[in-house]
Design an enzyme around this catalytic site. Structure first.
Site, PDB file in Angstrom:
ATOM      1  CG  HIS A 124      -2.050   0.912   1.170  1.00  0.00           C
ATOM      2  ND1 HIS A 124      -3.296   0.592   1.655  1.00  0.00           N
ATOM      3  CD2 HIS A 124      -2.155   2.171   0.675  1.00  0.00           C
ATOM      4  CE1 HIS A 124      -4.116   1.611   1.468  1.00  0.00           C
ATOM      5  NE2 HIS A 124      -3.442   2.581   0.882  1.00  0.00           N
ATOM      6  CG  HIS A 179      -1.247   6.515  -1.790  1.00  0.00           C
ATOM      7  ND1 HIS A 179      -2.332   6.284  -2.608  1.00  0.00           N
ATOM      8  CD2 HIS A 179      -1.590   6.051  -0.561  1.00  0.00           C
ATOM      9  CE1 HIS A 179      -3.310   5.712  -1.888  1.00  0.00           C
ATOM     10  NE2 HIS A 179      -2.872   5.556  -0.648  1.00  0.00           N
ATOM     11  CG  HIS A 237      -6.200   1.677   5.355  1.00  0.00           C
ATOM     12  ND1 HIS A 237      -7.552   1.473   5.332  1.00  0.00           N
ATOM     13  CD2 HIS A 237      -5.921   2.411   4.256  1.00  0.00           C
ATOM     14  CE1 HIS A 237      -8.071   2.069   4.272  1.00  0.00           C
ATOM     15  NE2 HIS A 237      -7.097   2.630   3.603  1.00  0.00           N
ATOM     16  CG  ASP A 247      -2.569   4.628   3.522  1.00  0.00           C
ATOM     17  OD1 ASP A 247      -2.421   5.020   2.349  1.00  0.00           O
ATOM     18  OD2 ASP A 247      -3.589   4.878   4.190  1.00  0.00           O
TER      19      ASP A 247
END
Ligand SMILES: [Zn+2]
Length: 451
Positions: free
Chosen positions: A75, A77, A249, A322
């Site tokens: 995960h 970004h 998450h 995340d």
């Protein structure tokens, strides 16, 4: 380029020190430190790798360092294409390598959205060109993340990027029929749907965890049930169509219970927890510092304790960062206007040590499982051992990281490779420093610096 590397005196999985000889991208020999046959093993490996032209191996002094398989982040970004001011594939994968990662899954909420073969191939190629770690693009579940029509899942799966994980992360696939169709569709290529579990009708306008603290601060609440209701529904759907669901998450104690129930049913449900949900709690929001704004929000102490216990007993399979870089104009603003999200790649291991190792929840083999082997199994990552027992065995890929468990550092985002600075750990002293990372025998980090 040196093709033979000797890691002297490292401790695989925190065990007895060994010399690891790397040649041809693989572990060529494992010997007691400075062992008698060691020199000839290195010479043989050098001969083999260099086609008979003997060159000196690169020697890495690994005394006191623990060797673990390279971490896999399901995960991340990376913000490219679209928000290269906040992060790029190049800068984000540098951050990953410095954090001990050898593979990251790049989320689809870019601009344009990664909902076609063209976009996922673009991200995959940028990762190949950067070379700091594997980049595995995540494909969107729905076109434009709009939640109304399935994206081209099959075209992304058969593209050069070979997408196996699909997610609308940032948004929940809230339509139950679309979620069912996605779960059915990905079975054809052993894919997995990763859900951002948030029932949108229950979180409209939400700014922080719902509860006494939110009432006190006068901020609209994001209730735990909005996450738990979607996880329960999706677990039932995954069981019904016998497909693979991954829960992004996980942030509440109730979610851990639901996932434990789903696993006991034998359904193919896996889950991740972020480092920040293991460490930080909602009281930090009282500062109104938007660096603590994240989705799902920081929860209560009881939640962090349940998440730690769930990660320890395997109910939660893995840690995922995340990693969510944001430019200052999106983050350094008033609370309500700030974008949710925190950096994670360069601090994940330290937070896991702080919350899970020093507290006795996990040993180093467990850390290797939760940060490398388990996510590699879920995402289907080559080069990472799928079973920790295989780590540092002769013939396996030399994809690993070396960390100093005794060292500490004061977190300074100015020193990060990330283009953004939105870390909630600024000024905090955290344990554990990554000294080196190797991807298929090639150093990506040496002496704590990008190679
Ligand atoms: Zn999310």
């Amino acid at each position: 380029m040196t093709s033979v590397i000797v890691l002297r005196g490292v401790s695989p999985l925190g065990g007895d020190p060994r010399d690891l000889v790397i040649a041809g991208g693989r572990i060529a020999a494992v010997t007691p430190p400075g062992g008698g046959e060691h020199t000839s093993v290195v010479a043989d490996a050098a001969d083999g790798a260099a086609g008979g032209t003997r060159r000196g191996p690169l020697i890495v002094d690994g005394a006191g360092l623990i060797a673990l398989p390279g971490f896999v982040d399901l995960h991340t970004h990376l913000r490219e294409p679209g928000r290269e001011d906040a992060e790029t594939v190049e800068s984000g994968t540098r951050a990953a390598a410095l954090g001990g990662y050898t593979a990251v899954f790049a989320m689809a909420n870019t601009d344009p959205v990664a909902d076609t073969a063209g976009v996922v191939e673009q991200v995959w190629r940028l990762g190949q060109d950067a070379g700091h770690c594997e980049v595995r693009p995540v494909g969107a579940v729905t076109k434009g993340l709009a939640g109304s029509q399935l994206a081209e899942l099959g075209a992304m799966a058969t593209s050069a990027a070979a997408v196996r994980m699909f997610s609308d992360d940032g948004h929940c696939v809230s339509d139950a029929l679309l979620m069912r169709r996605a779960l059915e569709y990905v079975k054809a290529f052993d894919g997995v749907v990763a859900q951002h579990a948030e029932e949108p009708r229950l979180t409209a306008g939400a700014q922080m965890n719902e509860g006494a603290m939110a009432a006190c601060l006068g901020l609209p609440g994001w209730p735990a049930v909005a996450e738990e209701a979607i996880i329960a529904r999706d677990a039932l759907l995954a069981g019904h169509v016998d497909s693979r669901l991954h829960v992004c998450h996980v942030s509440t104690a109730g979610s851990v219970e639901i996932i434990r129930w789903a696993k006991a049913k034998g359904w193919r449900v896996t889950a991740e927890v972020t480092p920040h949900h293991l460490l930080l709690t909602e009281d930090l929001v009282a500062s109104y510092d938007p660096v603590y704004k994240v989705n799902p929000p920081l929860r209560t102490k009881a939640d962090t304790e349940a998440l730690r216990a769930g990660l320890a007993d395997g109910t939660i399979d893995c840690v995922a960062t995340d990693h969510a870089p944001h430019a200052p104009e999106d983050k350094e603003t008033e609370w309500a206007a700030a974008r949710p999200g925190m950096l994670g790649l360069e601090t994940a291991l330290s937070v896991v040590i702080e919350t899970m190792v020093t507290t006795g929840h996990l040993d180093w083999s467990d850390v290797a499982d939760r940060m490398a082997a388990a996510p590699a199994r879920i995402g289907g990552v080559a080069d990472t051992v799928l079973d920790v027992a295989q780590f540092a065995q002769v013939g396996t890929s030399a994809t690993l990281t070396l960390l100093d468990p005794q060292a500490q550092r004061v977190i300074d985002p100015a020193a990060f490779a990330s283009r953004s600075t939105n870390t909630p750990y600024r000024g905090r002293t955290l344990p554990g420093v990554i000294r080196a990372t190797f991807l298929r025998g090639r150093p990506t980090v040496l002496d704590g610096k990008i190679v």
